[in-house]
Design a protein around this motif. Structure first.
Motif, short mmCIF file in Angstrom:
data_model
loop_
_atom_site.label_atom_id
_atom_site.label_comp_id
_atom_site.label_asym_id
_atom_site.label_seq_id
_atom_site.Cartn_x
_atom_site.Cartn_y
_atom_site.Cartn_z
N PRO A 107 0.77 -1.27 0.02
CA PRO A 107 0.18 0.09 0.04
C PRO A 107 0.76 1.07 0.00
O PRO A 107 0.28 2.45 -0.25
CB PRO A 107 -0.72 -0.14 1.22
N SER A 108 2.15 1.04 0.28
CA SER A 108 2.90 2.17 0.51
C SER A 108 3.48 2.48 -1.14
O SER A 108 4.38 3.70 -1.13
CB SER A 108 4.07 2.33 1.18
N ASN A 109 3.16 1.52 -1.97
CA ASN A 109 4.10 1.87 -3.26
C ASN A 109 3.20 2.17 -4.39
O ASN A 109 2.33 1.13 -4.84
CB ASN A 109 4.63 0.45 -3.55
N VAL A 110 3.05 3.23 -4.92
CA VAL A 110 2.21 3.66 -5.90
C VAL A 110 2.73 3.21 -7.31
O VAL A 110 3.95 3.36 -7.67
CB VAL A 110 1.91 5.18 -5.82
N GLU A 111 1.81 2.49 -7.81
CA GLU A 111 2.25 1.85 -9.30
C GLU A 111 1.53 2.49 -10.20
O GLU A 111 1.99 2.53 -11.54
CB GLU A 111 1.93 0.27 -9.08
N LEU A 112 0.53 3.04 -10.40
CA LEU A 112 -0.29 3.55 -11.40
C LEU A 112 -1.00 4.76 -11.05
O LEU A 112 -1.70 4.82 -9.77
CB LEU A 112 -1.46 2.56 -11.95
N MET A 113 -1.24 5.66 -11.89
CA MET A 113 -2.17 6.88 -11.64
C MET A 113 -3.06 7.18 -12.69
O MET A 113 -2.66 6.98 -14.00
CB MET A 113 -1.12 8.07 -11.51
N VAL A 114 -4.27 7.44 -12.44
CA VAL A 114 -5.28 7.35 -13.58
C VAL A 114 -5.92 8.77 -13.21
O VAL A 114 -6.39 9.20 -12.26
CB VAL A 114 -6.41 6.39 -13.18
#
Length: 697
Positions: free
Chosen positions: A638-645
């Motif tokens: 949950p601390s590792n952002v992989e994708l932004m939309v």
């Protein structure tokens, strides 16, 4: 199935067909369904047979449901409700694992079991006091290949055979209807096979006298559809053979609804598919579609004559949901079968102009003693001065004023037509305060076919494979169409490139001189992605256009820096090719969860499935909202952002942007809860960039 096709003569058409239009198709009178249907044994038709269930009349045994049905119709609820569902006193579990000895008949599961040519035959009946038309519901249906079912009534009306094609996704099955207070079901199971189902409910279609007090209102403007001539409506003969009275059980609300629908033609001349267009507010899910009954030729034999009995009409039963959406209130169904002599109506996807006269045949109800006509005619005229209803915005909907004739609640979903019979929309309702049967001040509102066409086009105007020509190169099994336009910036000359095919994946183009190759094109399919390579031997300006005829996507390429050519790594990958699924989800507002991101005021639901090919781990992305238009996803940690939309509404379109901080395999799904359309985008492992769909919705 290939069927002989007879196109209507061009003199019937008011104008040449535009690019986004299609003509009608007349089917031959011989039945599309094939040979005459087999008949049941009618095991439970004898005087000694007893029904496995008996129910009191609806007025006493289902008073609450009947009152709710009447209240809905009295309030102008759409779609109109014509019947209710009633539980049997005891659900009957029918399991068939073998047949008795030839000639023997024994009791089984409340009915009778016999044999015919080695097959096991089970029959059982239900009686409803004062019943007008009845249907049966089976749950947990498990039918082997070759199983055949029939229903029949006390007066001899028999419908079938039918089978697993009517079973919905929840393993439920609604039988067709028969008239009268008795309905008998008979199931024939092939020798050596097993079957199981639970007979648990009866659907009771009640006469109009029990549906609503509004039917007692004046209907002086109604015009019998049989009385209409070509002088009134040039396309009337086409419409008569295309329009159907629809009855369908909706398990979601517990009632049987009625609407109108019309057959629609597609542009594929190699097949004949019985598509039917109606309204989303009539049918919007596959289970309801599976229980559809469509009655054809529901009109008197002569002008102002008596209404025919539904049981004597040709009918279709069972359909699959093809596409549906609330944006312009459309539903496209594919019927299981249609009788011969039908017409598949043409369509026109161009906007309908002010003052255009529109025409309609529809079925206001069934058992039409109080409405006077089973099929009615209406003529309207487009009028942009009519006030707009908030739930039916222009240009998604057409607004027209009444000129002649009328419509009623059962008319919902009926196609609205140009004079030549081309479909330009389907009926949503009337906007007034409140609209009455013959209130010519109300606006008649139809979902605009021009708006629905984007979703319907893959089915009604499927892309044709590439055909080689003097300016067309076809690659990868004729899936990709390649064209080039060139311009000589030094002398002003221009033209189309002349293709020189080399192989299934490669070709060249010359610009004027056929001996001078100027451009090389190669398209390779890598399984999960299709790549385009092009090399140039010219410094002239050009536009290279490549069309994927499988999806309809078109991409253009021009001169690159240094005039060296280029490569498109993702031309036809799942990442950049967003195709709307043919199965639509039921429209509803988005609800945020740990795996669902809701954007643009909860209109769009965004989800991600991910997979790590290195260790086999997979799961749903963890969603987090940043604003009304933006959110993020994590893949496990949950601390590792992989994708932004991000989604932005530009008024005429909604664009989708996504940026990745991951090289894992993922699939991004976006659902427009207003229309029910879902689009998917896939990125395969090893890719680091995101993407843009500038016309996502």
């Amino acid at each position: 199935m290939t069927t002989p096709r007879l196109l209507i003569a061009s003199l019937l058409l008011a104008a040449p067909l535009a690019a986004q239009s299609n003509g009608p198709l007349v089917l031959p009178a011989s039945s599309v369904a094939g040979q005459p249907a087999a008949r049941p044994l009618r095991l439970t038709d004898g005087p000694a047979a007893r029904p496995l269930a008996e129910l009191a009349a609806a007025r006493s045994g289902a008073g609450r449901e009947l009152t709710a049905l009447q209240a809905w119709n009295d309030a102008g609820g759409l779609p109109a409700r014509a019947g209710l569902m009633r539980m049997l006193p005891v659900a009957r579990v029918v399991e068939i694992a073998g047949a008795p000895a030839p000639g023997a008949i024994r009791e089984h599961a409340g009915g009778l079991l016999a044999t015919r040519r080695g097959a096991a035959v089970w029959g059982g009946g239900v009686r409803v006091e004062e019943g007008w038309r009845l249907r049966l519901h089976l749950s947990d249906v498990q039918l082997p290949a070759g199983a055949r079912l029939w229903v029949f009534g006390a007066d001899g009306e028999t419908v079938g055979p039918f089978g697993s094609e009517l079973v919905n996704a929840r393993r439920g099955l609604w039988t067709p209807s028969v008239a009268g207070p008795e309905i008998h079901l008979e199931a024939e199971i092939p020798a050596g096979a097993k079957a199981r189902f639970v007979l648990d409910r009866v659907g009771e279609i009640v006469p109009e006298s029990l549906r609503s007090g509004l039917f007692k209102a004046g209907s002086s403007c109604f015009v019998d559809g049989r009385c209409v001539s070509k002088a009134d409506f040039p396309g009337v003969d086409l419409a008569r053979r295309a329009i159907a009275h629809l009855e369908y059980p909706s398990d979601q609300v517990g009632f049987i609804g009625i609407c109108t629908g019309g057959l629609v033609n597609d542009t594929d001349t190699k097949t004949t598919i019985p598509y039917l267009l109606t309204a989303n507010h009539c049918i919007d899910d596959g289970d309801t579609a599976a229980g559809l009954e469509a009655f054809w030729d529901y009109a008197p034999a002569q002008c102002n004559g008596a209404a025919p009995s539904l049981g004597r009409l040709p009918r279709s039963f069972g359909a699959s949901l093809v596409a549906t959406g609330r944006s312009s209130d459309y539903t496209l169904l594919r019927l299981s079968k249609i009788p011969g002599g039908r017409v598949l109506l043409g369509w026109n996807a161009a906007p309908v102009g002010e003052g255009t006269r529109l025409y309609r045949l529809s079925h206001p109800g069934s058992g039409t003693s109080s409405i006077a006509h089973p099929q009615i005619y209406a003529q309207t005229e487009m009028d942009t001065s009519l006030p707009q209803a908030g739930t039916w915005p222009r240009p998604r909907y057409l607004y027209a004023r009444q000129v002649a004739g009328g419509m009623w609640s059962g008319s919902s979903g009926s196609p609205v037509l140009l004079a030549d019979g081309q479909i330009v929309g389907q009926l949503s309702g009337a906007a007034g305060s409140p609209p009455e049967l013959c209130d010519f001040t109300s606006a008649i509102v139809d979902g605009a076919f021009a708006n629905s066409f984007t979703a319907l086009r893959p089915f009604l105007d499927p892309p044709a494979p590439c055909k080689p020509g003097p300016d067309t190169l076809c690659l990868l099994g004729n899936r990709f169409r390649v064209k080039v336009n060139w311009q000589n910036q030094f002398d002003g000359s221009s033209g189309s490139g002349r293709p020189i095919p080399r192989s299934n994946v490669t070709g060249f183009f010359s610009f004027g001189d056929p001996g001078n190759v100027e451009l090389l094109v190669k398209i390779l399919d890598f399984g999960d992605v299709v790549k385009v390579f092009w090399g140039q031997l010219t410094n002239l300006r050009y536009n290279l256009e490549i069309t994927d005829t499988g999806t309809g996507r078109v991409q253009s390429y021009t001169n690159t820096t240094g005039d060296c050519g280029g490569i498109d790594q993702d031309f036809a990958s799942d990442l950049l090719t967003a195709a709307a699924t043919s199965t639509r989800v039921r429209a509803a507002s988005c609800r945020s969860t740990g795996s669902t991101l809701c954007l643009l005021k909860n209109r769009f639901a965004v989800e991600v499935d991910w997979r790590n090919p290195a260790n086999g781990a997979s799961g749903q992305g963890g969603a987090a909202t940043l604003s009304n238009i933006t959110g993020t996803f994590t893949f496990g940690d949950p601390s590792n952002v992989e994708l932004m939309v991000k989604m932005i509404d530009f008024g005429d379109r909604v664009a989708l942007f996504w940026g990745a901080l991951s090289d894992l395999d993922y699939t991004l799904r976006v659902t427009d809860t207003e229309t029910g359309v879902t689009k998917s985008y896939r990125s395969t492992a090893g890719k680091l960039c995101g993407g843009l769909d500038n016309n996502a919705f």
